[in-house]
Design a protein around this motif. Structure first.
Motif, short mmCIF file in Angstrom:
data_model
loop_
_atom_site.label_atom_id
_atom_site.label_comp_id
_atom_site.label_asym_id
_atom_site.label_seq_id
_atom_site.Cartn_x
_atom_site.Cartn_y
_atom_site.Cartn_z
N SER A 67 1.04 -1.14 0.22
CA SER A 67 -0.23 0.14 -0.17
C SER A 67 0.84 1.18 0.10
CB SER A 67 -1.05 0.07 1.08
OG SER A 67 -1.81 -1.00 1.22
N VAL A 68 0.53 2.38 -0.68
CA VAL A 68 1.15 3.70 -0.89
C VAL A 68 0.21 4.66 -1.16
CG1 VAL A 68 1.44 3.36 -3.12
CG2 VAL A 68 3.07 4.40 -1.96
N THR A 69 0.54 5.78 -0.37
CA THR A 69 -0.56 6.92 -0.60
C THR A 69 -0.04 7.37 -2.15
OG1 THR A 69 1.02 8.35 0.37
CG2 THR A 69 -0.49 7.23 1.69
N TYR A 70 -0.76 8.42 -2.47
CA TYR A 70 -0.60 9.31 -3.76
C TYR A 70 0.66 10.07 -3.34
CZ TYR A 70 -5.04 8.03 -5.54
OH TYR A 70 -6.40 7.14 -5.91
N ALA A 71 0.62 10.82 -2.33
CA ALA A 71 2.01 11.45 -2.16
C ALA A 71 3.40 10.56 -2.12
CB ALA A 71 1.78 12.34 -0.92
N GLN A 72 3.16 9.64 -1.43
CA GLN A 72 4.37 8.85 -1.29
C GLN A 72 4.88 8.17 -2.50
OE1 GLN A 72 3.07 5.69 1.24
NE2 GLN A 72 3.81 6.65 3.02
N TRP A 73 3.78 7.83 -3.50
CA TRP A 73 4.01 7.28 -4.89
C TRP A 73 5.08 8.66 -5.86
CZ3 TRP A 73 3.07 8.77 -10.12
CH2 TRP A 73 3.35 7.51 -10.98
N VAL A 74 4.08 9.80 -5.58
CA VAL A 74 4.90 11.03 -6.37
C VAL A 74 6.09 11.17 -6.01
CG1 VAL A 74 4.58 13.47 -6.66
CG2 VAL A 74 2.50 11.89 -6.91
N ASP A 75 6.61 11.27 -4.66
CA ASP A 75 7.79 11.27 -4.16
C ASP A 75 8.93 10.18 -4.52
OD1 ASP A 75 6.99 13.57 -2.92
OD2 ASP A 75 6.97 12.58 -0.77
N GLN A 76 8.41 8.98 -4.66
CA GLN A 76 9.14 7.84 -5.04
C GLN A 76 9.65 7.96 -6.44
OE1 GLN A 76 7.14 4.22 -3.76
NE2 GLN A 76 7.15 4.81 -1.66
N ILE A 77 8.50 8.15 -7.18
CA ILE A 77 8.96 8.07 -8.60
C ILE A 77 9.56 9.41 -8.88
CG2 ILE A 77 7.71 7.91 -10.83
CD1 ILE A 77 7.57 5.49 -9.33
N GLY A 78 8.97 10.40 -8.31
CA GLY A 78 9.76 11.77 -8.76
C GLY A 78 11.32 11.63 -8.56
N THR A 79 11.56 10.92 -7.23
CA THR A 79 13.30 10.89 -6.92
C THR A 79 13.88 9.97 -8.00
OG1 THR A 79 12.66 10.74 -4.51
CG2 THR A 79 14.57 9.71 -5.23
N GLN A 80 13.26 8.90 -8.73
CA GLN A 80 13.86 8.08 -9.84
C GLN A 80 14.06 8.83 -10.96
OE1 GLN A 80 11.99 3.97 -10.08
NE2 GLN A 80 10.86 4.15 -8.19
N LEU A 81 13.15 9.70 -11.08
CA LEU A 81 13.09 10.67 -12.53
C LEU A 81 14.31 11.47 -12.21
CD1 LEU A 81 9.17 11.56 -12.98
CD2 LEU A 81 10.73 10.02 -14.33
N VAL A 82 14.21 12.31 -11.20
CA VAL A 82 15.41 13.01 -11.08
C VAL A 82 16.81 12.21 -11.14
CG1 VAL A 82 16.69 14.39 -9.22
CG2 VAL A 82 14.17 14.63 -9.70
N ALA A 83 16.87 11.03 -10.61
CA ALA A 83 18.08 10.28 -10.76
C ALA A 83 18.60 10.00 -12.11
CB ALA A 83 17.97 8.87 -9.92
N ALA A 84 17.46 9.88 -12.94
CA ALA A 84 17.61 9.40 -14.16
C ALA A 84 17.82 10.61 -15.24
CB ALA A 84 16.55 8.65 -14.68
N GLY A 85 17.77 12.04 -14.47
CA GLY A 85 17.97 13.14 -15.35
C GLY A 85 16.71 13.54 -16.12
N LEU A 86 15.46 13.35 -15.38
CA LEU A 86 14.22 13.54 -16.15
C LEU A 86 13.69 14.46 -15.13
CD1 LEU A 86 13.41 9.96 -17.39
CD2 LEU A 86 14.18 11.71 -18.83
#
Length: 299
Positions: free
Chosen positions: A8-27
């Protein structure tokens, strides 16, 4: 702990998690929130209110697929098939340029510069998703709007957007430059054309390079080829009081100022909200003067 609870994950947690991965990928990490809003038909205020809610299982599966596409550099607008422009949702997809906020500024300038109730004729050249044409047709129902594009795929998307957002308001034509309107004149001609120089390819975002149509982005001669032909040919398609509105690259203002120099043109250049020189409005003075002279001679 039940299996469903472990994931289970909240919307805010999902946005933070995927956002971190995107930044790490230069996106751009903004894509994570964008897809959450689109999948729920939310605005940002809805996200603020519901961000701590757990994501339902079916939507988690959809967002997992969305995340893979975002991490492959696909634009969020293509992932959800929608881009907002001037407060309206436009369908977009591969082969169609994603409308930008700077173009909203160009449209706002046009709408503020011309009388709303006067039945003007406007041409949107290179309409793409139809964002400019549909917006103007919606905001100015008394105007006659024509939109053209060289891309059959873009025209098909523009026609779908018009059918939903401005039905029976726009005349769509297929062709390059002024070829489809060879015998027509307009009070306004507006365009957000291809203006990126091929030499800038190396500094562009991955998502733009990989997914957006090059035909709508790049132009020869340092990105100036469209303007050179357009400014040479457009006078024949303007009424006596006609004017043009163009978007251009932030480094192209000096070249455009030379092309639109007085006495032939009365040009007004404007910066976007970020402070970059990005748009111009210009009136063809020679045609106006010639028409006035003819009228005076007939008195």
């Amino acid at each position: 702990m039940p299996e469903s609870s472990k994931h289970s994950v909240t919307y805010a947690q999902w946005v933070d998690q995927i956002g971190t991965q995107l930044v790490a990928a230069g996106l751009d990490d903004g894509g994570a929130e964008y897809v959450v809003l689109a999948r729920n038909n939310w605005r940002h205020t809805d996200f603020v209110i519901h961000g701590r809610n757990l994501i339902p299982v079916p939507l988690r599966q959809q967002l997992a697929s969305d995340a893979q596409r975002l991490l492959a550099a696909e634009p969020a607008q293509y992932v959800v098939g929608q881009a907002w422009f001037y407060g309206r949702p436009f369908q977009v997809g591969p082969g169609v340029l994603i409308p930008r906020p700077e173009t909203e500024e160009l449209v706002a300038w046009l709408l503020d510069s011309l009388p709303a109730q006067q039945p003007l004729r406007m041409l949107d050249m290179g309409t793409g998703s139809g964002a400019i044409a549909v917006t103007v047709a919606s905001e100015r129902p008394d105007w006659q709007v024509t939109a053209t594009d060289i891309s059959p795929r873009a025209l098909a998307v523009a026609e779908k957007n018009a059918a939903i957002l401005a039905p029976h308001s726009i005349h769509f034509l297929s062709g390059d430059m002024f070829q489809p309107v060879s015998d027509k004149q307009y009070d306004v001609v507006i365009s957000n054309p291809p203006y990126v120089a091929w030499s800038e390819l190396g500094v562009m975002d991955q998502s733009v390079k990989k997914f957006e149509p090059s035909i709508a982005l790049f132009a020869p001669h340092d990105g100036l080829a469209f303007y050179e032909q357009f400014i040479r040919e457009v006078p024949a398609h303007l009424t006596a009081a006609g004017r043009i509105f163009l978007e251009y690259g932030y480094q192209q203002a000096p070249a455009l100022k030379t092309m639109l120099a007085a006495p032939d043109w009365q040009a007004d250049f404007r910066r976007d909200m970020a402070g970059h020189p990005r748009m111009v409005q210009a009136i063809w003075q020679t045609q106006k003067s010639s028409t006035m002279s003819k009228k005076e001679g007939n008195r």
